[in-house]
Design a protein around this motif. Structure first.
Motif, PDB file in Angstrom:
ATOM      1  N   LEU A  35       0.795  -1.221   0.000  1.00 22.56           N
ATOM      2  CA  LEU A  35       0.000   0.000   0.000  1.00 22.56           C
ATOM      3  C   LEU A  35       0.828   1.271   0.000  1.00 22.56           C
ATOM      4  O   LEU A  35       0.304   2.349  -0.255  1.00 22.56           O
ATOM      5  N   ASN A  36       2.109   1.155   0.297  1.00 23.54           N
ATOM      6  CA  ASN A  36       2.987   2.334   0.375  1.00 23.54           C
ATOM      7  C   ASN A  36       3.771   2.468  -0.919  1.00 23.54           C
ATOM      8  O   ASN A  36       4.670   1.674  -1.191  1.00 23.54           O
ATOM      9  N   PRO A  37       3.455   3.466  -1.751  1.00 26.76           N
ATOM     10  CA  PRO A  37       4.157   3.595  -3.040  1.00 26.76           C
ATOM     11  C   PRO A  37       5.612   4.015  -2.883  1.00 26.76           C
ATOM     12  O   PRO A  37       6.371   3.926  -3.851  1.00 26.76           O
ATOM     13  N   ASN A  38       6.009   4.463  -1.684  1.00 21.42           N
ATOM     14  CA  ASN A  38       7.372   4.947  -1.477  1.00 21.42           C
ATOM     15  C   ASN A  38       8.286   3.912  -0.832  1.00 21.42           C
ATOM     16  O   ASN A  38       9.462   4.198  -0.569  1.00 21.42           O
ATOM     17  N   VAL A  39       7.783   2.721  -0.556  1.00 19.54           N
ATOM     18  CA  VAL A  39       8.600   1.710   0.105  1.00 19.54           C
ATOM     19  C   VAL A  39       9.672   1.202  -0.864  1.00 19.54           C
ATOM     20  O   VAL A  39       9.428   1.087  -2.076  1.00 19.54           O
ATOM     21  N   PRO A  40      10.888   0.904  -0.391  1.00 18.02           N
ATOM     22  CA  PRO A  40      11.929   0.337  -1.268  1.00 18.02           C
ATOM     23  C   PRO A  40      11.484  -1.005  -1.847  1.00 18.02           C
ATOM     24  O   PRO A  40      10.802  -1.787  -1.174  1.00 18.02           O
ATOM     25  N   MET A  41      11.839  -1.262  -3.084  1.00 14.31           N
ATOM     26  CA  MET A  41      11.439  -2.493  -3.774  1.00 14.31           C
ATOM     27  C   MET A  41      12.655  -3.353  -4.091  1.00 14.31           C
ATOM     28  O   MET A  41      13.791  -2.870  -4.098  1.00 14.31           O
ATOM     29  N   LYS A  42      12.399  -4.620  -4.365  1.00 14.05           N
ATOM     30  CA  LYS A  42      13.448  -5.550  -4.774  1.00 14.05           C
ATOM     31  C   LYS A  42      12.892  -6.494  -5.831  1.00 14.05           C
ATOM     32  O   LYS A  42      11.672  -6.656  -5.971  1.00 14.05           O
ATOM     33  N   GLU A  43      13.784  -7.099  -6.584  1.00 13.59           N
ATOM     34  CA  GLU A  43      13.366  -8.084  -7.576  1.00 13.59           C
ATOM     35  C   GLU A  43      12.934  -9.365  -6.863  1.00 13.59           C
ATOM     36  O   GLU A  43      13.619  -9.860  -5.975  1.00 13.59           O
ATOM     37  N   SER A  44      11.789  -9.887  -7.269  1.00 13.43           N
ATOM     38  CA  SER A  44      11.327 -11.143  -6.676  1.00 13.43           C
ATOM     39  C   SER A  44      12.085 -12.342  -7.230  1.00 13.43           C
ATOM     40  O   SER A  44      12.142 -13.401  -6.604  1.00 13.43           O
ATOM     41  N   GLY A  45      12.657 -12.176  -8.423  1.00 13.23           N
ATOM     42  CA  GLY A  45      13.340 -13.286  -9.069  1.00 13.23           C
ATOM     43  C   GLY A  45      12.443 -14.060 -10.018  1.00 13.23           C
ATOM     44  O   GLY A  45      12.886 -15.033 -10.636  1.00 13.23           O
ATOM     45  N   PHE A  46      11.181 -13.623 -10.145  1.00 13.98           N
ATOM     46  CA  PHE A  46      10.218 -14.327 -10.990  1.00 13.98           C
ATOM     47  C   PHE A  46       9.474 -13.298 -11.842  1.00 13.98           C
ATOM     48  O   PHE A  46       8.789 -12.419 -11.301  1.00 13.98           O
ATOM     49  N   PRO A  47       9.623 -13.371 -13.168  1.00 11.52           N
ATOM     50  CA  PRO A  47       9.051 -12.343 -14.047  1.00 11.52           C
ATOM     51  C   PRO A  47       7.557 -12.120 -13.834  1.00 11.52           C
ATOM     52  O   PRO A  47       7.080 -10.988 -13.904  1.00 11.52           O
ATOM     53  N   TRP A  48       6.805 -13.172 -13.589  1.00 12.25           N
ATOM     54  CA  TRP A  48       5.364 -13.035 -13.433  1.00 12.25           C
ATOM     55  C   TRP A  48       4.983 -12.344 -12.120  1.00 12.25           C
ATOM     56  O   TRP A  48       3.880 -11.837 -11.974  1.00 12.25           O
ATOM     57  N   LEU A  49       5.926 -12.300 -11.159  1.00 11.80           N
ATOM     58  CA  LEU A  49       5.675 -11.635  -9.883  1.00 11.80           C
ATOM     59  C   LEU A  49       6.267 -10.226  -9.858  1.00 11.80           C
ATOM     60  O   LEU A  49       5.693  -9.297  -9.284  1.00 11.80           O
ATOM     61  N   GLY A  50       7.424 -10.055 -10.518  1.00 16.05           N
ATOM     62  CA  GLY A  50       8.029  -8.728 -10.646  1.00 16.05           C
ATOM     63  C   GLY A  50       8.597  -8.198  -9.351  1.00 16.05           C
ATOM     64  O   GLY A  50       9.006  -8.959  -8.448  1.00 16.05           O
ATOM     65  N   LEU A  51       8.636  -6.874  -9.222  1.00 12.12           N
ATOM     66  CA  LEU A  51       9.169  -6.228  -8.023  1.00 12.12           C
ATOM     67  C   LEU A  51       8.210  -6.409  -6.854  1.00 12.12           C
ATOM     68  O   LEU A  51       6.983  -6.356  -7.017  1.00 12.12           O
ATOM     69  N   VAL A  52       8.789  -6.593  -5.661  1.00 10.61           N
ATOM     70  CA  VAL A  52       8.004  -6.667  -4.427  1.00 10.61           C
ATOM     71  C   VAL A  52       8.680  -5.776  -3.393  1.00 10.61           C
ATOM     72  O   VAL A  52       9.865  -5.442  -3.518  1.00 10.61           O
ATOM     73  N   PRO A  53       7.964  -5.340  -2.361  1.00 12.94           N
ATOM     74  CA  PRO A  53       8.594  -4.542  -1.312  1.00 12.94           C
ATOM     75  C   PRO A  53       9.814  -5.250  -0.718  1.00 12.94           C
ATOM     76  O   PRO A  53       9.804  -6.470  -0.525  1.00 12.94           O
ATOM     77  N   ALA A  54      10.846  -4.482  -0.436  1.00 10.59           N
ATOM     78  CA  ALA A  54      12.126  -5.058   0.009  1.00 10.59           C
ATOM     79  C   ALA A  54      11.991  -5.822   1.322  1.00 10.59           C
ATOM     80  O   ALA A  54      12.737  -6.778   1.565  1.00 10.59           O
ATOM     81  N   HIS A  55      11.039  -5.436   2.185  1.00 11.13           N
ATOM     82  CA  HIS A  55      10.927  -6.113   3.477  1.00 11.13           C
ATOM     83  C   HIS A  55      10.011  -7.341   3.431  1.00 11.13           C
ATOM     84  O   HIS A  55       9.823  -8.011   4.438  1.00 11.13           O
TER      85      HIS A  55
END
Length: 429
Positions: free
Chosen positions: A206-226
């Motif tokens: 819900l927080n658009p400003n949270v740091p993101m990381k790669e999930s490692g799966f193209p269909w999932l994409g970026l996810v919050p770093a925490h």
């Protein structure tokens, strides 16, 4: 049945205003082809108007002999569904090339005493539909025979009046259909927005400003770093399949509810037509009990569609569906939303097997990578989704209701026109 007309128009049966009422005498599936003449099927008729839907036409090799000549469609023919969508009527307004019908459509070729549009509207009106329904349900048939079509009575004003009223209905129904199309497009856009909202919330938070990381799966994409990305089975106490043996001998009027794929929709249960089995049979399969808050996932067909077991179905069972019992700290609604979101659908489409319909298994579901926020964040996301969906669903309901009212108005308008209850004398002048 008695036909009530506003004016003394009189009526005639279809057989008295047509040169021909016929249909094919066999299934033509064996003659399907990739090119050549066209084949008009029930799917090319609609449940509302009289215009054909020609978006999906099958090609066919015409059978030898009289079958082809008798069932060839011409401009001005009226087509009536006689085995499904009873009461659906289509008008061949324009030449559409060499085309044919099979035994599921009656082909009515009007005489010069009746305007083809008028005949189509009369058959499509409530007046015509009521006669079709009476004839269909008057016996043991599941459809209509050609004689049933021939015996339908239609109002018959002077030909000039038929044309004036048909012109009127063409204009009015075209305007109504254009408005319905806009509303239907709005529903598609609202549903896409609804789905995007869910996907964003359960994969990005819900927080658009949270740091993101790669999930490692193209269909999932970026996810919050925490967030943690893990296999579903790693956050579950059980991923299993429901009862796979025959149970017809154990069916009962009451007992242990059995959930089937028809009862499972995206994040909700449809309790209609639940089956029940004897308690002894359920106990024999005690490892297959479902408990409130478990996830149930469709395995075949709409593979991946998931719902949370409601309290009313605590200690139920299921047939060959996939069952997931999450560890107590995780929110099942959150993960049901994630399995049903665009990312989840993409995963199941990639991993499923089968050509006619998708199939998934316990390993496919258990190995699915899910984005796992902290438990309190899972709950907050679910609350946000449910609040947002409440507004979206109310709007969807309002638009759907408006579409239904427009369809009812169109049908009432057609019926009023063909029974002489609309005055178009100024247009006839």
């Amino acid at each position: 049945m008695t036909i009530s007309l506003a004016r003394d128009w009189g009526t005639k049966r279809v057989k008295h205003v047509s040169h021909l009422v016929t249909s094919g005498s066999r299934g033509w599936a064996e003659f399907y082809a990739d090119d050549g003449p066209l084949f008009i099927r029930i799917g090319n008729l609609t449940e509302q108007g009289i215009d054909l839907d020609l978006a999906d036409l099958q090609h066919v090799h015409v059978p030898a002999g009289t079958e082809g000549a008798r069932t060839r469609v011409k401009q001005g023919d009226v087509l009536v569904s006689i085995t499904a969508l009873i009461g659906a009527v289509g008008l061949v307004r324009h030449a559409i090339g060499e085309s044919y019908v099979n035994q599921h459509l009656a082909l009515v070729r009007p005489t010069s005493s009746v305007d083809a549009r008028w005949l189509a509207y009369a058959l499509r009106s409530q007046l015509g539909r009521d006669q079709f329904m009476l004839r269909m349900y008057g016996g043991t048939k599941a459809g209509l025979g050609l004689d049933d079509v021939r015996e339908v009575a239609v109002p018959l004003p002077p030909l000039h009046t038929q044309r004036v009223l048909a012109d009127f209905l063409d204009r009015k129904t075209t305007a109504i259909d254009a408005l319905i199309a806009k509303k239907e497009r709005l529903i598609v856009l609202l549903q896409e927005k609804r789905q995007a909202l869910i996907t964003q919330a359960v994969t990005k938070g819900l927080n658009p400003n949270v740091p993101m990381k790669e999930s490692g799966f193209p269909w999932l994409g970026l996810v919050p770093a925490h967030w943690v990305v893990n296999k579903l089975r790693r956050i579950a106490k059980r991923v299993d399949v429901g009862i796979a043996e025959a149970a017809t001998h154990a069916y009962a009027e009451a007992g242990v509810p059995i959930i089937r794929s028809t009862n499972v929709a995206n994040n909700r249960f449809d309790p209609a037509h639940l089956l029940y089995v004897e308690p002894w049979f359920a106990e024999k399969n005690r490892s297959k009990y479902l408990w409130a808050r478990d996830l149930v996932t469709v395995r075949t067909g709409n593979a991946g569609v998931t719902a949370v077991v409601p309290p009313s179905l605590d200690r139920s069972q299921c047939f060959t569906l996939l069952m997931t019992t999450l560890r107590h700290e995780h929110n099942p609604e959150f993960f049901a939303y994630q399995l049903n979101c665009d990312a989840g659908r993409t995963y199941f489409a990639l991993e499923s097997w089968g050509t006619a319909q998708q199939n998934i298994s316990v390993p496919i579901l258990g190995d699915m990578k899910v984005a796992v926020p902290p438990p309190l964040e899972q709950q907050a996301i679910v609350r946000h989704i449910e609040k947002s969906l409440g507004s979206a669903d109310r709007l969807l309901g309002a638009v759907s209701s408006h579409i239904e009212k427009l369809r009812e108005y169109r049908q009432a308008l057609i019926t009023a026109a063909v029974t002489g209850k609309i005055d178009v004398s100024s247009e006839a002048a």
